[in-house]
Enzyme design. Structure first.
Site, mmCIF file in Angstrom:
data_model
loop_
_atom_site.group_PDB
_atom_site.id
_atom_site.type_symbol
_atom_site.label_atom_id
_atom_site.label_comp_id
_atom_site.label_asym_id
_atom_site.label_seq_id
_atom_site.Cartn_x
_atom_site.Cartn_y
_atom_site.Cartn_z
ATOM 1 N N ASN A 228 0.856 -1.187 0.000
ATOM 2 C CA ASN A 228 0.000 0.000 0.000
ATOM 3 C C ASN A 228 0.890 1.234 0.000
ATOM 4 O O ASN A 228 1.462 1.588 1.033
ATOM 5 C CB ASN A 228 -0.904 -0.021 1.252
ATOM 6 C CG ASN A 228 -1.716 1.250 1.395
ATOM 7 O OD1 ASN A 228 -1.840 2.040 0.458
ATOM 8 N ND2 ASN A 228 -2.276 1.446 2.576
ATOM 9 N N LYS B 31 0.036 4.233 -0.294
ATOM 10 C CA LYS B 31 -0.658 5.421 0.238
ATOM 11 C C LYS B 31 -0.427 6.603 -0.714
ATOM 12 O O LYS B 31 -0.333 6.411 -1.909
ATOM 13 C CB LYS B 31 -0.204 5.724 1.663
ATOM 14 C CG LYS B 31 -0.193 4.489 2.565
ATOM 15 C CD LYS B 31 -0.070 4.830 4.003
ATOM 16 C CE LYS B 31 0.105 3.541 4.810
ATOM 17 N NZ LYS B 31 0.024 3.733 6.228
ATOM 18 N N HIS C 275 -9.412 0.935 5.178
ATOM 19 C CA HIS C 275 -8.133 1.209 5.838
ATOM 20 C C HIS C 275 -8.382 2.182 6.994
ATOM 21 O O HIS C 275 -9.217 3.072 6.892
ATOM 22 C CB HIS C 275 -7.141 1.804 4.838
ATOM 23 C CG HIS C 275 -5.750 1.849 5.364
ATOM 24 N ND1 HIS C 275 -5.327 2.793 6.266
ATOM 25 C CD2 HIS C 275 -4.685 1.035 5.153
ATOM 26 C CE1 HIS C 275 -4.070 2.567 6.583
ATOM 27 N NE2 HIS C 275 -3.654 1.502 5.921
ATOM 28 N N GLU D 280 -6.878 4.665 7.987
ATOM 29 C CA GLU D 280 -6.730 6.091 7.629
ATOM 30 C C GLU D 280 -7.995 6.600 6.940
ATOM 31 O O GLU D 280 -8.381 7.754 7.111
ATOM 32 C CB GLU D 280 -5.493 6.271 6.739
ATOM 33 C CG GLU D 280 -4.214 6.088 7.549
ATOM 34 C CD GLU D 280 -3.035 5.544 6.769
ATOM 35 O OE1 GLU D 280 -3.042 5.592 5.522
ATOM 36 O OE2 GLU D 280 -2.080 5.057 7.426
ATOM 37 N N GLU E 251 -5.164 -5.024 10.834
ATOM 38 C CA GLU E 251 -4.170 -3.969 10.980
ATOM 39 C C GLU E 251 -4.423 -3.187 12.272
ATOM 40 O O GLU E 251 -5.202 -2.230 12.274
ATOM 41 C CB GLU E 251 -4.259 -2.998 9.803
ATOM 42 C CG GLU E 251 -3.989 -3.630 8.462
ATOM 43 C CD GLU E 251 -3.430 -2.598 7.488
ATOM 44 O OE1 GLU E 251 -2.359 -2.854 6.946
ATOM 45 O OE2 GLU E 251 -4.054 -1.544 7.299
ATOM 46 N N GLY F 214 2.417 2.429 10.700
ATOM 47 C CA GLY F 214 3.295 3.575 10.498
ATOM 48 C C GLY F 214 4.007 4.031 11.761
ATOM 49 O O GLY F 214 4.633 5.090 11.780
ATOM 50 N N SER G 214 3.537 -1.916 10.398
ATOM 51 C CA SER G 214 4.997 -1.864 10.562
ATOM 52 C C SER G 214 5.674 -3.203 10.283
ATOM 53 O O SER G 214 6.703 -3.530 10.898
ATOM 54 C CB SER G 214 5.376 -1.333 11.952
ATOM 55 O OG SER G 214 4.908 -0.006 12.116
HETATM 56 C C1 PEP Z 1 -0.800 0.124 6.024
HETATM 57 O O1 PEP Z 1 -0.911 1.296 5.782
HETATM 58 O O2 PEP Z 1 -1.635 -0.663 5.609
HETATM 59 C C2 PEP Z 1 0.373 -0.296 6.800
HETATM 60 C C3 PEP Z 1 0.386 -1.504 7.294
HETATM 61 O O3 PEP Z 1 1.367 0.629 6.976
HETATM 62 P P1 PEP Z 1 2.809 0.371 7.642
HETATM 63 O O4 PEP Z 1 3.323 -0.920 7.084
HETATM 64 O O5 PEP Z 1 3.647 1.554 7.209
HETATM 65 O O6 PEP Z 1 2.603 0.308 9.109
#
Ligand code: PEP
Length: 254
Positions: free
Chosen positions: A9, A11, A98, A100, A170, A176, A216
């Site tokens: 992803n 983003k 997601h 976000e 998640e 992040g 992460s």
């Molecule tokens: C995500 O945005 O789906 C995600 C898992 O981000 P990150 O790996 O940067 O934590």
């Protein structure tokens, strides 16, 4: 055996030239180095999906995903992108829900149920994101909260339709932040979610459902996360923006 998937992803990152460089690097590395049984889904910003398609060999283990779509098929929704549009340019997956999108754009479980429907009606596969906040993890019934996200956005589907859904667990506190869930925390939650799916659709559907971990995940922790029996792959944010690291994460899953 259920599908193993690693999805990247991006983003809202990368200019057009940067996107082309990353696409070409990552696709070449995958061709050269990834031999095993893993599907890769690249989710660049929607603006670059048609460009990305040119880099992908049809029939290969790499496909395209969008990061969102609107719940209506067409109409006066300035700035939005629909599932039929995504389907028409060769996209296969759509990330939905997601954290976000839930946090900054107010997406609700009910609205996500509509998005899930239109995505499936157009032959696309949702990568449905769910996960709890840090506050809930520390002070609340986070398992019930995540199960409710799944119930309210997905459990109206028939078993046949549900078979096209990929789940991405998640935890928001891990996205992040550099704070990955431990492999035991990821496994516990994936097990709970698979059981929840079994309660609704039966064991065979649950055993066939791909459940990804996101938060992460990177080249250092991926192998341990993916070694868990209910962790089928990853939804990767920051680490998908670096070709070497993303390829290493994919290799940890094959
Ligand atoms: C995500 O945005 O789906 C995600 C898992 O981000 P990150 O790996 O940067 O934590």
């Amino acid at each position: 055996m259920r599908k193993r998937i690693v999805a990247g992803n991006w983003k809202m990152n990368k200019t057009a030239d940067e996107a082309k460089s990353l696409l070409s690097e990552v696709i070449n590395m995958i061709k050269d180095e990834v031999t095993g049984n893993v599907d890769v889904v690249l989710c660049p910003p929607a603006l670059y999906l048609t460009t990305a398609r040119q880099y992908i060999t049809p029939g290969s283990n790499i496909s395209l995903g969008a990061q969102n779509c609107h719940e209506k098929a067409s109409g006066a929704y300035t700035g939005e992108i629909s599932a039929p549009m995504l389907q028409s340019i060769g996209v296969a997956y759509v990330i939905l829900g997601h954290s976000e999108r839930r946090q900054y754009f107010g997406e609700t479980n009910a609205q996500l149920a509509e998005k899930v429907d239109i995505v499936l009606a157009n032959g696309l596969k949702p990568i449905f994101c769910c996960g709890e906040s840090r506050d809930l993890r520390e002070n609340g019934d986070y398992v019930a909260f995540v199960k409710k996200q799944i119930t309210e956005s997905l459990f109206h589907l028939t078993a046949e339709a549900f078979a096209n859904v990929v789940i991405a667990y998640e935890p928001i506190w891990a996205i992040g932040t550099g704070l990955t869930a431990s492999s035991a925390q990821a496994q516990d939650m994936h097990f709970e979610l698979r059981q929840h799916i079994a309660d609704q659709y039966g064991d065979s559907v649950a055993q066939d459902t791909t459940i990804l971990y996101g938060g992460s995940a990177n080249e250092k922790n991926a192998a341990e996360l993916f070694a868990q029996p209910d962790v089928d792959g990853g939804l990767i944010g920051g680490a998908s923006l670096k070709s070497r690291e993303f390829t290493n994460v994919i290799k940890a899953r094959q």
